[in-house]
Write a protein that holds these residues in place. Structure first.
Motif, PDB file in Angstrom:
ATOM      1  N   LEU A   1     -68.709  11.096  -7.959  1.00 32.39           N
ATOM      2  CA  LEU A   1     -70.060  10.566  -7.867  1.00 32.39           C
ATOM      3  C   LEU A   1     -70.025   9.045  -7.812  1.00 32.39           C
ATOM      4  CD1 LEU A   1     -71.793  12.739 -10.644  1.00 32.39           C
ATOM      5  CD2 LEU A   1     -71.519  13.306  -8.211  1.00 32.39           C
ATOM      6  N   ARG A   2     -71.080   8.440  -7.257  1.00 33.05           N
ATOM      7  CA  ARG A   2     -71.232   6.987  -7.267  1.00 33.05           C
ATOM      8  C   ARG A   2     -72.529   6.661  -8.010  1.00 33.05           C
ATOM      9  NH1 ARG A   2     -68.090   5.170  -2.741  1.00 33.05           N
ATOM     10  NH2 ARG A   2     -68.239   3.056  -3.614  1.00 33.05           N
ATOM     11  N   ASP A   3     -72.471   5.653  -8.888  1.00 32.96           N
ATOM     12  CA  ASP A   3     -73.691   5.245  -9.585  1.00 32.96           C
ATOM     13  C   ASP A   3     -74.515   4.325  -8.688  1.00 32.96           C
ATOM     14  OD1 ASP A   3     -72.623   2.675  -9.782  1.00 32.96           O
ATOM     15  OD2 ASP A   3     -72.181   2.814 -11.927  1.00 32.96           O
ATOM     16  N   PHE A   4     -75.563   3.721  -9.232  1.00 33.90           N
ATOM     17  CA  PHE A   4     -76.454   2.893  -8.417  1.00 33.90           C
ATOM     18  C   PHE A   4     -75.764   1.640  -7.888  1.00 33.90           C
ATOM     19  CE2 PHE A   4     -79.492   5.228 -11.159  1.00 33.90           C
ATOM     20  CZ  PHE A   4     -80.232   5.841 -10.159  1.00 33.90           C
ATOM     21  N   ASP A   5     -74.654   1.240  -8.519  1.00 29.37           N
ATOM     22  CA  ASP A   5     -73.898   0.064  -8.091  1.00 29.37           C
ATOM     23  C   ASP A   5     -72.673   0.427  -7.270  1.00 29.37           C
ATOM     24  OD1 ASP A   5     -75.223  -2.308  -9.225  1.00 29.37           O
ATOM     25  OD2 ASP A   5     -74.867  -1.315 -11.148  1.00 29.37           O
ATOM     26  N   LYS A   6     -72.520   1.703  -6.940  1.00 28.87           N
ATOM     27  CA  LYS A   6     -71.370   2.205  -6.192  1.00 28.87           C
ATOM     28  C   LYS A   6     -70.097   2.282  -7.032  1.00 28.87           C
ATOM     29  CE  LYS A   6     -73.513   2.908  -2.318  1.00 28.87           C
ATOM     30  NZ  LYS A   6     -73.741   4.290  -1.811  1.00 28.87           N
ATOM     31  N   ASN A   7     -70.183   2.070  -8.346  1.00 29.71           N
ATOM     32  CA  ASN A   7     -69.049   2.410  -9.199  1.00 29.71           C
ATOM     33  C   ASN A   7     -68.834   3.917  -9.106  1.00 29.71           C
ATOM     34  OD1 ASN A   7     -68.524  -0.217 -10.459  1.00 29.71           O
ATOM     35  ND2 ASN A   7     -70.512   0.068 -11.449  1.00 29.71           N
ATOM     36  N   ARG A   8     -67.593   4.320  -9.079  1.00 30.75           N
ATOM     37  CA  ARG A   8     -67.252   5.727  -8.857  1.00 30.75           C
ATOM     38  C   ARG A   8     -66.796   6.381 -10.165  1.00 30.75           C
ATOM     39  NH1 ARG A   8     -64.027   4.661  -5.198  1.00 30.75           N
ATOM     40  NH2 ARG A   8     -65.093   5.309  -3.293  1.00 30.75           N
ATOM     41  N   ILE A   9     -67.257   7.624 -10.394  1.00 27.89           N
ATOM     42  CA  ILE A   9     -66.810   8.406 -11.541  1.00 27.89           C
ATOM     43  C   ILE A   9     -66.484   9.816 -11.068  1.00 27.89           C
ATOM     44  CG2 ILE A   9     -69.188   9.040 -12.198  1.00 27.89           C
ATOM     45  CD1 ILE A   9     -68.179   9.007 -15.141  1.00 27.89           C
ATOM     46  N   GLU A  10     -65.429  10.377 -11.632  1.00 30.14           N
ATOM     47  CA  GLU A  10     -65.018  11.742 -11.308  1.00 30.14           C
ATOM     48  C   GLU A  10     -65.191  12.625 -12.539  1.00 30.14           C
ATOM     49  OE1 GLU A  10     -60.995  14.144  -9.743  1.00 30.14           O
ATOM     50  OE2 GLU A  10     -60.810  12.262 -10.873  1.00 30.14           O
ATOM     51  N   PHE A  11     -65.613  13.880 -12.312  1.00 26.55           N
ATOM     52  CA  PHE A  11     -65.557  14.915 -13.337  1.00 26.55           C
ATOM     53  C   PHE A  11     -64.512  15.933 -12.890  1.00 26.55           C
ATOM     54  CE2 PHE A  11     -69.776  13.102 -13.951  1.00 26.55           C
ATOM     55  CZ  PHE A  11     -69.678  12.770 -15.288  1.00 26.55           C
ATOM     56  N   PHE A  12     -63.691  16.399 -13.837  1.00 31.79           N
ATOM     57  CA  PHE A  12     -62.400  17.005 -13.510  1.00 31.79           C
ATOM     58  C   PHE A  12     -62.060  18.047 -14.558  1.00 31.79           C
ATOM     59  CE2 PHE A  12     -57.718  16.511 -14.147  1.00 31.79           C
ATOM     60  CZ  PHE A  12     -57.239  16.672 -12.846  1.00 31.79           C
ATOM     61  N   THR A  13     -61.404  19.138 -14.144  1.00 32.76           N
ATOM     62  CA  THR A  13     -61.015  20.157 -15.117  1.00 32.76           C
ATOM     63  C   THR A  13     -59.849  20.992 -14.599  1.00 32.76           C
ATOM     64  OG1 THR A  13     -61.877  21.855 -16.614  1.00 32.76           O
ATOM     65  CG2 THR A  13     -62.557  22.012 -14.316  1.00 32.76           C
ATOM     66  N   GLU A  14     -59.172  21.670 -15.544  1.00 31.92           N
ATOM     67  CA  GLU A  14     -58.149  22.686 -15.281  1.00 31.92           C
ATOM     68  C   GLU A  14     -56.906  22.133 -14.585  1.00 31.92           C
ATOM     69  OE1 GLU A  14     -59.529  26.521 -13.932  1.00 31.92           O
ATOM     70  OE2 GLU A  14     -61.505  26.176 -14.817  1.00 31.92           O
ATOM     71  N   ASP A  15     -56.466  20.934 -15.004  1.00 31.99           N
ATOM     72  CA  ASP A  15     -55.157  20.465 -14.560  1.00 31.99           C
ATOM     73  C   ASP A  15     -54.098  21.033 -15.500  1.00 31.99           C
ATOM     74  OD1 ASP A  15     -55.993  18.933 -16.745  1.00 31.99           O
ATOM     75  OD2 ASP A  15     -54.868  17.166 -16.119  1.00 31.99           O
ATOM     76  N   TYR A  16     -52.849  20.656 -15.293  1.00 31.70           N
ATOM     77  CA  TYR A  16     -51.767  21.181 -16.110  1.00 31.70           C
ATOM     78  C   TYR A  16     -51.408  20.214 -17.243  1.00 31.70           C
ATOM     79  CZ  TYR A  16     -48.949  18.058 -13.153  1.00 31.70           C
ATOM     80  OH  TYR A  16     -48.451  16.969 -12.488  1.00 31.70           O
ATOM     81  N   VAL A  17     -50.594  20.672 -18.173  1.00 31.40           N
ATOM     82  CA  VAL A  17     -50.057  19.861 -19.266  1.00 31.40           C
ATOM     83  C   VAL A  17     -48.534  19.897 -19.185  1.00 31.40           C
ATOM     84  CG1 VAL A  17     -49.841  19.638 -21.765  1.00 31.40           C
ATOM     85  CG2 VAL A  17     -52.046  20.289 -20.766  1.00 31.40           C
ATOM     86  N   VAL A  18     -47.903  18.744 -19.314  1.00 34.07           N
ATOM     87  CA  VAL A  18     -46.436  18.663 -19.336  1.00 34.07           C
ATOM     88  C   VAL A  18     -45.966  18.998 -20.751  1.00 34.07           C
ATOM     89  CG1 VAL A  18     -44.429  17.182 -19.010  1.00 34.07           C
ATOM     90  CG2 VAL A  18     -46.444  16.901 -17.534  1.00 34.07           C
ATOM     91  N   LEU A  19     -45.384  20.170 -20.920  1.00 36.29           N
ATOM     92  CA  LEU A  19     -44.972  20.610 -22.256  1.00 36.29           C
ATOM     93  C   LEU A  19     -43.668  19.949 -22.696  1.00 36.29           C
ATOM     94  CD1 LEU A  19     -45.798  24.432 -21.994  1.00 36.29           C
ATOM     95  CD2 LEU A  19     -47.185  22.603 -23.013  1.00 36.29           C
ATOM     96  N   ASP A  20     -42.739  19.756 -21.771  1.00 35.16           N
ATOM     97  CA  ASP A  20     -41.427  19.191 -22.089  1.00 35.16           C
ATOM     98  C   ASP A  20     -41.137  18.019 -21.147  1.00 35.16           C
ATOM     99  OD1 ASP A  20     -40.581  21.149 -24.130  1.00 35.16           O
ATOM    100  OD2 ASP A  20     -40.672  22.564 -22.452  1.00 35.16           O
ATOM    101  N   PRO A  21     -41.530  16.812 -21.540  1.00 33.90           N
ATOM    102  CA  PRO A  21     -41.335  15.660 -20.657  1.00 33.90           C
ATOM    103  C   PRO A  21     -39.879  15.459 -20.231  1.00 33.90           C
ATOM    104  CG  PRO A  21     -42.792  15.092 -22.471  1.00 33.90           C
ATOM    105  CD  PRO A  21     -42.248  16.456 -22.773  1.00 33.90           C
ATOM    106  N   ASP A  22     -38.938  15.786 -21.114  1.00 40.29           N
ATOM    107  CA  ASP A  22     -37.522  15.579 -20.775  1.00 40.29           C
ATOM    108  C   ASP A  22     -37.027  16.554 -19.713  1.00 40.29           C
ATOM    109  OD1 ASP A  22     -37.872  17.621 -22.745  1.00 40.29           O
ATOM    110  OD2 ASP A  22     -35.730  17.551 -23.198  1.00 40.29           O
ATOM    111  N   LYS A  23     -37.765  17.628 -19.485  1.00 38.23           N
ATOM    112  CA  LYS A  23     -37.384  18.612 -18.474  1.00 38.23           C
ATOM    113  C   LYS A  23     -38.197  18.465 -17.183  1.00 38.23           C
ATOM    114  CE  LYS A  23     -34.717  20.874 -21.436  1.00 38.23           C
ATOM    115  NZ  LYS A  23     -33.246  20.912 -21.300  1.00 38.23           N
ATOM    116  N   TRP A  24     -39.214  17.645 -17.216  1.00 33.53           N
ATOM    117  CA  TRP A  24     -40.156  17.574 -16.087  1.00 33.53           C
ATOM    118  C   TRP A  24     -39.503  16.926 -14.871  1.00 33.53           C
ATOM    119  CZ3 TRP A  24     -44.597  19.739 -14.847  1.00 33.53           C
ATOM    120  CH2 TRP A  24     -45.340  19.207 -13.785  1.00 33.53           C
TER     121      TRP A  24
END
Length: 316
Positions: A248-271
């Protein structure tokens, strides 16, 4: 390395506070902690800290700063020493609800703020009667552009402890053009792209919502308020990070996103970072292969210079 706990908050410039309040609070459902002069302090329903989104009245839109919380108070003194060694300019900064903060610029000129303690006002998580609009949950990530993406990434890794989760290659399928990084283990907290104009710019901040229907509700709310032009892109699904989104863009054209259901990195050393080749651009950006608005690719808002408070050379 400075022990960064997480991405904390974003300060955004708006030209009309009341119109901005209508957009963010009345329509989208951000929790208003307080209004103080030329500032409105907002947060998501899961956030107990004083604020995660600051609306600052200014004569033009853009980014004021991106805030991060450190894990211990002594990290601030350590940060000052390291910033001096890196010859990066910094200053002490006063912010509502924050006892001590340091404002500095990254090697590529992005205004970052770090702090340890912010006033805790309590979350609205289980106060369902008070949830409104999209019910933003928490600040999830930020997206910005810089001239030298590799220098910026090395700073985020070496100074702030971030690591890459995914990246997108340029036409030569060797040069990295967009890189996603995380500290706390979400799919990303920061996304950085190569600037086409060789100056820093800010693309958007993103708030996590609990369900896909909340993403769709964001579009429904803005459309029913007859602000159709504020719906820039989506709802859709990203290939990179997997999340469902709407921009979305606000009245000044600043942009905002709404977001859901991404993943989580459980083991950073294995990623192993996910690598997207240039020919995969269409479904990397939208997994369903839908076209991307030109505005999303070319319009970025300017960022403040921490020394002068003036905007750097970028305009939408």
């Amino acid at each position: 390395m400075i022990d960064i706990l997480r991405l904390s908050h974003v300060g955004i410039r708006v030209t009309d506070l009341e119109k901005a309040r209508y957009f963010y609070v009345d329509l989208l459902g951000f929790v208003e902690t307080e209004k103080d002069g030329d500032y409105i302090y907002l947060r998501g329903i899961d956030e107990g800290q004083h604020h995660s989104l600051v609306l600052k009245k200014a004569d033009s839109p853009g980014l004021s700063y991106i805030g991060f919380r450190v894990r211990r108070a002594e990290e601030l003194d350590k940060a000052k020493e390291e910033l001096q060694k890196l010859n990066l300019k910094f200053t002490r900064f006063k912010e509502k609800g924050v006892e001590e903060a340091i404002l500095f610029e990254t090697p590529q000129g992005m205004p970052f703020l770090i702090y340890y303690d912010m006033e805790y006002v309590g979350d609205m998580r289980m106060k369902f009667y008070a949830h409104r609009g999209v019910s933003p949950v928490r600040l999830a990530h930020v997206n910005y552009v810089v001239k030298d993406i590799e220098e910026e990434v090395q700073f985020l890794k070496n100074f702030m402890g971030y690591y890459e989760t995914e990246w997108f290659l340029g036409k030569d399928n060797q040069t990295r053009e967009v890189i996603w990084l995380t500290r706390r283990g979400d799919s990303h907290e920061i996304a950085i792209a190569k600037s086409q104009k060789n100056v820093p710019g800010f693309h958007h901040e993103t708030y996590y919502v609990h369900e896909l229907k909340d993403v769709i509700r964001a579009a429904d709310i803005v459309a029913s308020a007859e602000l159709w032009d504020s719906i820039e892109r989506g709802p859709g699904r990203h290939g990179v990070t997997e999340g469902y989104y709407v921009y979305l863009r606000d009245f000044d054209k600043n942009r905002i996103e709404f977001f859901t259901e991404d993943y989580v990195v459980l083991d950073p050393d294995k990623w192993k970072p996910v690598v997207w080749r240039n020919e995969q651009f269409r479904y990397r950006s939208d997994f369903w292969g839908r076209p991307i608005p030109q505005s999303w690719l070319s319009e970025w808002v300017p960022v403040e210079d921490i020394s002068t408070g003036k905007l750097k050379g970028w305009s939408i």
